[in-house]
Design a protein around this motif. Sequence first.
Motif, PDB file in Angstrom:
ATOM      1  N   THR A  36      62.313  34.440  51.599  1.00  0.00           N
ATOM      2  CA  THR A  36      61.956  35.846  51.423  1.00  0.00           C
ATOM      3  C   THR A  36      61.123  36.044  50.163  1.00  0.00           C
ATOM      4  OG1 THR A  36      63.917  36.637  52.604  1.00  0.00           O
ATOM      5  CG2 THR A  36      62.878  38.174  51.077  1.00  0.00           C
ATOM      6  N   GLY A  37      61.557  35.435  49.065  1.00  0.00           N
ATOM      7  CA  GLY A  37      60.827  35.580  47.814  1.00  0.00           C
ATOM      8  C   GLY A  37      59.419  35.034  47.892  1.00  0.00           C
ATOM      9  N   ILE A  38      59.267  33.845  48.481  1.00  0.00           N
ATOM     10  CA  ILE A  38      57.944  33.239  48.592  1.00  0.00           C
ATOM     11  C   ILE A  38      57.050  34.047  49.526  1.00  0.00           C
ATOM     12  CG2 ILE A  38      56.712  31.209  49.479  1.00  0.00           C
ATOM     13  CD1 ILE A  38      59.051  29.506  48.436  1.00  0.00           C
ATOM     14  N   GLY A  39      57.581  34.458  50.680  1.00  0.00           N
ATOM     15  CA  GLY A  39      56.764  35.177  51.651  1.00  0.00           C
ATOM     16  C   GLY A  39      56.280  36.528  51.172  1.00  0.00           C
ATOM     17  N   ASN A  40      57.046  37.173  50.296  1.00  0.00           N
ATOM     18  CA  ASN A  40      56.668  38.503  49.803  1.00  0.00           C
ATOM     19  C   ASN A  40      55.874  38.462  48.494  1.00  0.00           C
ATOM     20  OD1 ASN A  40      57.814  40.041  51.873  1.00  0.00           O
ATOM     21  ND2 ASN A  40      59.814  40.142  50.883  1.00  0.00           N
ATOM     22  N   ALA A  41      55.716  37.294  47.900  1.00  0.00           N
ATOM     23  CA  ALA A  41      55.140  37.203  46.561  1.00  0.00           C
ATOM     24  C   ALA A  41      53.631  37.449  46.544  1.00  0.00           C
ATOM     25  CB  ALA A  41      55.434  35.834  45.959  1.00  0.00           C
ATOM     26  N   VAL A  42      53.148  37.945  45.412  1.00  0.00           N
ATOM     27  CA  VAL A  42      51.722  37.933  45.125  1.00  0.00           C
ATOM     28  C   VAL A  42      51.366  36.501  44.745  1.00  0.00           C
ATOM     29  CG1 VAL A  42      49.881  38.784  43.622  1.00  0.00           C
ATOM     30  CG2 VAL A  42      51.746  40.319  44.321  1.00  0.00           C
ATOM     31  N   PRO A  43      50.383  35.871  45.376  1.00  0.00           N
ATOM     32  CA  PRO A  43      50.040  34.494  45.003  1.00  0.00           C
ATOM     33  C   PRO A  43      49.686  34.389  43.518  1.00  0.00           C
ATOM     34  CG  PRO A  43      48.965  35.098  47.058  1.00  0.00           C
ATOM     35  CD  PRO A  43      49.569  36.355  46.506  1.00  0.00           C
ATOM     36  N   PRO A  44      50.336  33.508  42.768  1.00  0.00           N
ATOM     37  CA  PRO A  44      50.074  33.427  41.332  1.00  0.00           C
ATOM     38  C   PRO A  44      48.606  33.191  40.968  1.00  0.00           C
ATOM     39  CG  PRO A  44      52.090  32.265  41.865  1.00  0.00           C
ATOM     40  CD  PRO A  44      51.489  32.667  43.169  1.00  0.00           C
ATOM     41  N   LEU A  45      47.872  32.403  41.760  1.00  0.00           N
ATOM     42  CA  LEU A  45      46.456  32.184  41.446  1.00  0.00           C
ATOM     43  C   LEU A  45      45.651  33.472  41.583  1.00  0.00           C
ATOM     44  CD1 LEU A  45      45.373  28.710  42.889  1.00  0.00           C
ATOM     45  CD2 LEU A  45      45.633  29.383  40.497  1.00  0.00           C
ATOM     46  N   LEU A  46      45.942  34.274  42.595  1.00  0.00           N
ATOM     47  CA  LEU A  46      45.291  35.581  42.719  1.00  0.00           C
ATOM     48  C   LEU A  46      45.678  36.466  41.544  1.00  0.00           C
ATOM     49  CD1 LEU A  46      43.695  37.790  44.196  1.00  0.00           C
ATOM     50  CD2 LEU A  46      45.778  38.267  45.533  1.00  0.00           C
ATOM     51  N   ALA A  47      46.967  36.463  41.197  1.00  0.00           N
ATOM     52  CA  ALA A  47      47.446  37.276  40.070  1.00  0.00           C
ATOM     53  C   ALA A  47      46.779  36.859  38.769  1.00  0.00           C
ATOM     54  CB  ALA A  47      48.963  37.161  39.950  1.00  0.00           C
ATOM     55  N   ARG A  48      46.580  35.546  38.571  1.00  0.00           N
ATOM     56  CA  ARG A  48      45.932  35.104  37.341  1.00  0.00           C
ATOM     57  C   ARG A  48      44.474  35.554  37.288  1.00  0.00           C
ATOM     58  NH1 ARG A  48      44.762  28.934  35.428  1.00  0.00           N
ATOM     59  NH2 ARG A  48      43.323  29.132  37.177  1.00  0.00           N
ATOM     60  N   ALA A  49      43.759  35.511  38.423  1.00  0.00           N
ATOM     61  CA  ALA A  49      42.370  35.972  38.450  1.00  0.00           C
ATOM     62  C   ALA A  49      42.287  37.443  38.066  1.00  0.00           C
ATOM     63  CB  ALA A  49      41.771  35.744  39.837  1.00  0.00           C
ATOM     64  N   ILE A  50      43.223  38.246  38.581  1.00  0.00           N
ATOM     65  CA  ILE A  50      43.266  39.668  38.231  1.00  0.00           C
ATOM     66  C   ILE A  50      43.610  39.827  36.750  1.00  0.00           C
ATOM     67  CG2 ILE A  50      44.498  41.839  38.658  1.00  0.00           C
ATOM     68  CD1 ILE A  50      44.974  40.723  41.550  1.00  0.00           C
ATOM     69  N   ALA A  51      44.579  39.057  36.277  1.00  0.00           N
ATOM     70  CA  ALA A  51      45.022  39.166  34.884  1.00  0.00           C
ATOM     71  C   ALA A  51      43.916  38.781  33.909  1.00  0.00           C
ATOM     72  CB  ALA A  51      46.256  38.274  34.672  1.00  0.00           C
ATOM     73  N   MET A  52      43.146  37.761  34.226  1.00  0.00           N
ATOM     74  CA  MET A  52      42.049  37.367  33.345  1.00  0.00           C
ATOM     75  C   MET A  52      40.990  38.479  33.294  1.00  0.00           C
ATOM     76  SD  MET A  52      42.908  34.496  32.030  1.00  0.00           S
ATOM     77  CE  MET A  52      41.367  33.951  31.294  1.00  0.00           C
ATOM     78  N   HIS A  53      40.763  39.122  34.419  1.00  0.00           N
ATOM     79  CA  HIS A  53      39.818  40.244  34.467  1.00  0.00           C
ATOM     80  C   HIS A  53      40.344  41.420  33.638  1.00  0.00           C
ATOM     81  CE1 HIS A  53      36.620  42.711  36.160  1.00  0.00           C
ATOM     82  NE2 HIS A  53      37.518  43.634  36.487  1.00  0.00           N
ATOM     83  N   VAL A  54      41.627  41.739  33.793  1.00  0.00           N
ATOM     84  CA  VAL A  54      42.246  42.806  33.005  1.00  0.00           C
ATOM     85  C   VAL A  54      42.181  42.478  31.518  1.00  0.00           C
ATOM     86  CG1 VAL A  54      44.456  43.904  32.475  1.00  0.00           C
ATOM     87  CG2 VAL A  54      43.749  43.622  34.867  1.00  0.00           C
ATOM     88  N   ARG A  55      42.427  41.219  31.197  1.00  0.00           N
ATOM     89  CA  ARG A  55      42.379  40.798  29.797  1.00  0.00           C
ATOM     90  C   ARG A  55      40.985  41.037  29.203  1.00  0.00           C
ATOM     91  NH1 ARG A  55      44.715  35.122  27.366  1.00  0.00           N
ATOM     92  NH2 ARG A  55      43.801  35.302  25.286  1.00  0.00           N
ATOM     93  N   ARG A  56      39.943  40.709  29.951  1.00  0.00           N
ATOM     94  CA  ARG A  56      38.578  40.955  29.461  1.00  0.00           C
ATOM     95  C   ARG A  56      38.323  42.446  29.280  1.00  0.00           C
ATOM     96  NH1 ARG A  56      37.617  36.416  32.913  1.00  0.00           N
ATOM     97  NH2 ARG A  56      37.230  37.792  34.693  1.00  0.00           N
ATOM     98  N   MET A  57      38.839  43.248  30.198  1.00  0.00           N
ATOM     99  CA  MET A  57      38.654  44.691  30.084  1.00  0.00           C
ATOM    100  C   MET A  57      39.362  45.241  28.848  1.00  0.00           C
ATOM    101  SD  MET A  57      38.998  45.955  34.062  1.00  0.00           S
ATOM    102  CE  MET A  57      38.609  47.655  33.649  1.00  0.00           C
ATOM    103  N   LEU A  58      40.532  44.717  28.563  1.00  0.00           N
ATOM    104  CA  LEU A  58      41.296  45.194  27.408  1.00  0.00           C
ATOM    105  C   LEU A  58      40.680  44.740  26.097  1.00  0.00           C
ATOM    106  CD1 LEU A  58      44.947  44.651  28.673  1.00  0.00           C
ATOM    107  CD2 LEU A  58      43.728  46.797  28.478  1.00  0.00           C
TER     108      LEU A  58
END
Length: 464
Positions: A442-464
């Motif tokens: 259940t946890g794996i199937g519902n998760a946001v893929p960490p690699l996708l999350a990292r791509a978003i986080a790096m973008h957010v980091r640049r914006m901040l």
Amino acid sequence: MTIDRMTTGAQLRQRRERLGLSQAKLAEISGVSQHLLSAFELGKVALAAPDLAVTLDAIRDSDQVMAVSTRTKRYRERCYSEPPMLAARVAKAKPTRGNPGYVALLRELHAAHCAPKTADLSALSLFSGCGGFSLGFSAAGFSIKGFVEREEPLRAIYRQNFSDGVEIGADITAISDGDLAARAAEIGPIDVIIGGPPCQGFSLSGKRKVDDPRNQLFRHYLRFVDMFRPKMAVLENVRVLTSMRNAAGGLVRDDIRAEFGRHGYKVDFFEVNAKDYGVPQHRERVLFVAVRNDLPGHPSMPAATHGSGGGLFPGKLAWRTFADACSDLAYLESGGRSSDSLHEAVSHPSHVIEWLWDVPEGSSAHDNSDPQMRPPSGYNTTYKRQVWNEPAATVQTTFGMISGCRNVHPVATRALTIREAARLQSFPDTYRFGGTLGCIRTGIGNAVPPLLARAIAMHVRRML
């Protein structure tokens, strides 16, 4: 009224029931998935013209309708035997050129998560699940200061991997404003709030009821936004949320945008596919990105890094495939075991193995020419093999069921193992999963893929 004029879901359902045809059997003869037919009959979505055309053609074919509507369910005694390990199949499943690099990337992801955080960047995780969204942000240098997750087994997995964050509470709807204020004082300033409310109330695979209380969980997400006033917020959900309607008939996506606006944030939504960001899986999602009104910049998403490898965008890296993610893992047939406790195959009945044994990649046992070799129920996305050299199909919580949607291994004749699903979701092998196998799935199937999350986080980091 003739069938040629039947264009609404209610009319289709009336005609189908008059013929004694179940939704599953209509899906079988039309090739249109059952969940889409269900949503159309309930008035939740419009059926695309080609899908409506083939559905009408199928229901006009009286011989075909009679054949499936009068077909009796076949009973098969469940017996199990160990399938042979064919040398040709074992050889086909050898590691691909892209596999070592992908496995190394996941090790680097986990190492970045474990590294001390030097940048003054912080995040708060809501609807945390087993921690996929948090893992990506942590690997991008964010300190995860706190989390909220309702299910205790998932909280336990989260705590195993994020021991420093404050456990704010379980049920987000039960956290009082006073308790929230106390937690905010304890945690301090937060740069970003992330989270994905449960998708069952929105997804086509569920009932999509407009009065489902889970559809209002984003309002509790906004209570945290009000209390912490982060610089940015990122809310994730299934892509079909963009077409979900509220009780008044309006679009839920517009409700979300309007609410963020009322709370002092610029917001926009973006439809993304995880495979475009290096995840070896076709996984469509929608992300709402909000920026506080007093800050410069506007909501945006990072540019895709992966694609088909040619065409209009030749500069992108090629999509990662099922094989890139899993080809170094031990080859297993039904019931097989390995030294990795999470890479163990479910045992399947012999008759199911027989249905699927010669089914080619990308095809279903429902496609077998011999009717006796087809499952007696379901539709053409079930009992279906994935494709070795393409991105995997969406990993769902039911990936351990061979009868589920696209859950059959491309080469072996079995459902996916937990390790394979974790790899396809981009969880490192060193990520700690505990609890029952059902909880882990259940946890794996519902998760946001960490690699996708990292791509978003790096973008957010640049914006901040």
